[in-house]
Scaffold this motif. Structure first.
Motif, mmCIF file in Angstrom:
data_model
loop_
_atom_site.group_PDB
_atom_site.id
_atom_site.type_symbol
_atom_site.label_atom_id
_atom_site.label_comp_id
_atom_site.label_asym_id
_atom_site.label_seq_id
_atom_site.Cartn_x
_atom_site.Cartn_y
_atom_site.Cartn_z
ATOM 1 N N TYR A 20 0.964 -7.783 -10.141
ATOM 2 C CA TYR A 20 0.181 -6.587 -9.847
ATOM 3 C C TYR A 20 -0.975 -6.351 -10.806
ATOM 4 C CZ TYR A 20 3.665 -5.602 -6.389
ATOM 5 O OH TYR A 20 4.477 -5.691 -5.302
ATOM 6 N N SER A 53 -8.337 -0.538 -1.029
ATOM 7 C CA SER A 53 -7.273 0.003 -0.193
ATOM 8 C C SER A 53 -7.026 -0.866 1.037
ATOM 9 C CB SER A 53 -7.619 1.420 0.233
ATOM 10 O OG SER A 53 -6.622 1.939 1.055
ATOM 11 N N VAL A 54 -8.079 -1.207 1.745
ATOM 12 C CA VAL A 54 -7.921 -1.982 2.972
ATOM 13 C C VAL A 54 -7.375 -3.369 2.674
ATOM 14 C CG1 VAL A 54 -9.188 -3.091 4.856
ATOM 15 C CG2 VAL A 54 -9.639 -0.712 4.285
ATOM 16 N N SER A 55 -7.964 -4.058 1.706
ATOM 17 C CA SER A 55 -7.519 -5.424 1.436
ATOM 18 C C SER A 55 -6.109 -5.465 0.868
ATOM 19 C CB SER A 55 -8.485 -6.124 0.484
ATOM 20 O OG SER A 55 -8.531 -5.457 -0.761
ATOM 21 N N TYR A 56 -5.786 -4.576 -0.034
ATOM 22 C CA TYR A 56 -4.458 -4.580 -0.635
ATOM 23 C C TYR A 56 -3.379 -4.202 0.377
ATOM 24 C CZ TYR A 56 -0.548 -3.600 -3.677
ATOM 25 O OH TYR A 56 0.684 -3.601 -4.246
ATOM 26 N N HIS A 57 -3.607 -3.134 1.112
ATOM 27 C CA HIS A 57 -2.578 -2.686 2.036
ATOM 28 C C HIS A 57 -2.458 -3.579 3.269
ATOM 29 C CE1 HIS A 57 -2.959 0.958 -0.431
ATOM 30 N NE2 HIS A 57 -1.662 0.959 -0.261
ATOM 31 N N ARG A 58 -3.535 -4.160 3.699
ATOM 32 C CA ARG A 58 -3.438 -5.096 4.815
ATOM 33 C C ARG A 58 -2.665 -6.333 4.374
ATOM 34 N NH1 ARG A 58 -8.560 -6.128 8.105
ATOM 35 N NH2 ARG A 58 -7.918 -4.107 8.869
ATOM 36 N N THR A 67 -0.539 -6.647 1.789
ATOM 37 C CA THR A 67 0.839 -6.320 1.441
ATOM 38 C C THR A 67 1.637 -5.924 2.679
ATOM 39 O OG1 THR A 67 0.125 -5.562 -0.714
ATOM 40 C CG2 THR A 67 2.285 -4.846 0.002
ATOM 41 N N GLY A 68 1.073 -5.095 3.517
ATOM 42 C CA GLY A 68 1.801 -4.598 4.682
ATOM 43 C C GLY A 68 1.982 -5.623 5.772
#
Length: 105
Positions: A3, A24-29, A31-32
């Motif tokens: 991390y 936000s978009v790159s990390y959460h896409r 990871t999710g």
């Protein structure tokens, strides 16, 4: 171990104007979607082949693709053509080559 470098890496990747959204978009896409479906895909591979180690193929493939993309496209941080194109799309070509100013206190 994962991390801290990820946060530093993604912060350098995006210009300040779109940094929060880009992070936000790159990390959460990633990871999710990639991480979230990993157990399902690994279990499906194991069930369809009957080999207990077949589920390891997906995480290994994702790690290999991520490594290749990181090494090829993002090897110089802000000083590469992908990041420069983002700066130019934002209409700020003057900031593409210059470092960020030091924060004021």
């Amino acid at each position: 171990m994962v991390y801290a470098p990820t946060a530093a890496y993604l912060t350098e990747l995006f210009p300040p104007r779109v940094r929060y959204t880009g992070l936000s978009v790159s990390y959460h896409r990633g990871t999710g979607v990639i991480g979230g479906f990993m157990p399902l895909i690994a279990l499906s591979l194991t069930a369809s082949t009957g080999n207990q180690l077949a589920g390891v193929a997906y995480p290994v493939a994702v790690a290999a693709v991520s490594t290749v993309v990181s090494l090829v496209l993002l090897r110089r941080g802000r000083d590469n053509r992908v990041v420069r194109a983002v700066w130019n799309q934002l209409g700020r070509p003057d900031r593409a080559d210059s470092p960020e100013p030091a924060p004021t206190r």
